[in-house]
Design an enzyme around this catalytic site. Structure first.
Site, mmCIF file in Angstrom:
data_model
loop_
_atom_site.group_PDB
_atom_site.id
_atom_site.type_symbol
_atom_site.label_atom_id
_atom_site.label_comp_id
_atom_site.label_asym_id
_atom_site.label_seq_id
_atom_site.Cartn_x
_atom_site.Cartn_y
_atom_site.Cartn_z
ATOM 1 C CB CYS A 1 -11.514 28.791 -2.105
ATOM 2 S SG CYS A 1 -9.791 28.317 -1.947
ATOM 3 C CG ASN B 1 -6.299 30.932 -3.501
ATOM 4 O OD1 ASN B 1 -7.070 31.349 -2.647
ATOM 5 N ND2 ASN B 1 -6.504 29.808 -4.168
ATOM 6 C CG HIS C 1 -11.611 32.154 -4.784
ATOM 7 N ND1 HIS C 1 -10.948 32.673 -3.692
ATOM 8 C CD2 HIS C 1 -10.971 30.997 -5.107
ATOM 9 C CE1 HIS C 1 -9.965 31.855 -3.369
ATOM 10 N NE2 HIS C 1 -9.953 30.834 -4.204
#
Ligand code: COA
Length: 327
Positions: free
Chosen positions: A114, A284, A254
């Site tokens: 990520c 996500n 994020h």
């Protein structure tokens, strides 16, 4: 005049198919209420069977190139940040190069999960400042849906598919990437991992039976570390740039969990209208989440010339990273 790299174009793309929390209620023992309260996610995009990560990269890259008014042949380096590439070899960046006809570019993938887009931003920025490349295409792209156990409610509700791209170019003056900050703690590798298919557990009937080709996550433990780590990261990033939280026009975090995002914003005393949030629509998307959010705020006119933008991410590795940009 300081030599910097500057983002001169952004683009993003997400598959058409939308999977809502209500759709998920029919697949696993979960509820829209649980997912919304615990994560902030309402829906996510899901790639078609035939769609690959490089396909998503291609669409996002075309849009970024168009925004930067650049031809594919001018690109000197392609970096794809991904952990869900088309195949282990060759790189998704090489496959993107073919599809984009960017025949003059070097190409490689970068895996920092990520945090991948911000790691890529740092690599691109340093290549440009060193004079190695002048024009870089950086993409964060994932098809997470093909690596999820759709019977595991603790992971399958969290992730989605998409891609975001930026063009970075050599620039002089005060505007551009001001700083990037990269960190990792490999001791905590097993907090989020996809254990099968590599040299530790090569593909076999047993790895498939044991579901080792799917993402595993210690969600609650990761959550606590993410909150603590990101709070310190954003404060340190601003301090190193001699800026106060009130100097920042927009935080682009994020997009893993709205509760994590809110905790980081609170630490900075930033109202949520100064925070880019789109995880309600995408879930996500790992390395794609920041460049998709960046493209959305650029195209909607939410950031203006000279604005200070703070970006931060946390993910598998464990890795975490931040960047400060003067737009
Ligand atoms: N639907 C309903 N119940 C669920 C569920 C779902 N989809 N997933 C888990 N649960 C249950 C659990 O089984 C547990 O039940 P129990 O108390 O009876 O054991 C309960 O909900 C609480 O689970 P927990 O894991 O403690 O929830 P949480 O508040 O920590 O939220 C996450 C889970 C994954 C949303 C959260 O931990 C998170 O976002 N973690 C960080 C993710 C992250 O940042 N990763 C880095 C980037 S990838």
């Amino acid at each position: 005049m300081l030599l910097r790299s500057r983002i001169t174009g952004t683009g993003s793309y997400a598959p058409e198919k939308i999977l809502t929390n209500f759709d998920l209620e029919k697949k696993v023992d979960t509820s829209d209420e649980w997912i919304t309260e615990r994560t902030g996610i309402k829906e996510r995009r899901i790639a078609k069977d035939a769609e690959t990560t490089s396909d998503l990269c291609l669409e996002a890259s075309k849009r970024a190139l168009q925004a930067a008014d650049m031809k594919p042949g001018e690109v000197e380096l392609i970096i794809v940040a991904t952990m869900s590439g088309d195949m282990p070899m060759p790189s998704t960046a090489s496959l993107l190069q073919k599809k984009l006809h960017a025949k003059n570019a070097a190409a490689f993938d970068l895996n920092a999960a990520c945090s991948g887009f911000l790691y890529g931003l740092s690599v691109a920025d340093n290549f440009i400042k060193a004079g190695t490349f002048r024009k870089v295409l950086l993409v964060g792209a994932e098809i997470m849906s093909k690596f999820l156990d759709w019977q595991d409610r603790s992971t399958c509700v969290l992730f989605g598919d998409g891609a975001g791209a930026v063009i970075l170019e050599k620039a002089r003056g005060p505007r551009g990437i001001l700083s990037t900050h990269l960190f990792s703690d490999g001791n905590l590798w097993d907090f989020i991992c996809l254990p099968g298919g590599g040299s530790q557990a090569p593909p076999s009937a047993k790895t498939i039976k044991d579901k080792l080709h799917f993402i595993k996550m210690k969600g609650n433990e990761t959550f606590k570390i993410a909150v603590r780590t990101l709070e310190k990261l954003v404060i340190d990033t601003l301090r190193e740039n001699n800026l106060k939280p009130s100097d920042v026009a927009l935080l682009i975090p994020h997009q893993a969990n709205l509760r994590i995002i809110k905790a980081t914003a609170e630490r900075l005393n930033m109202p949520m209208n100064k925070v880019a949030v789109n995880l309600d629509r995408y879930g996500n998307t790992s390395s794609a989440s920041i460049p998709i959010a960046l493209d959305e705020v650029v195209r909607s006119g939410r950031i203006k010339r000279d604005d200070y933008i703070l970006l931060e991410a946390f993910g598998a590795g464990l890795t975490w990273a931040s960047a400060l940009i003067r737009w």
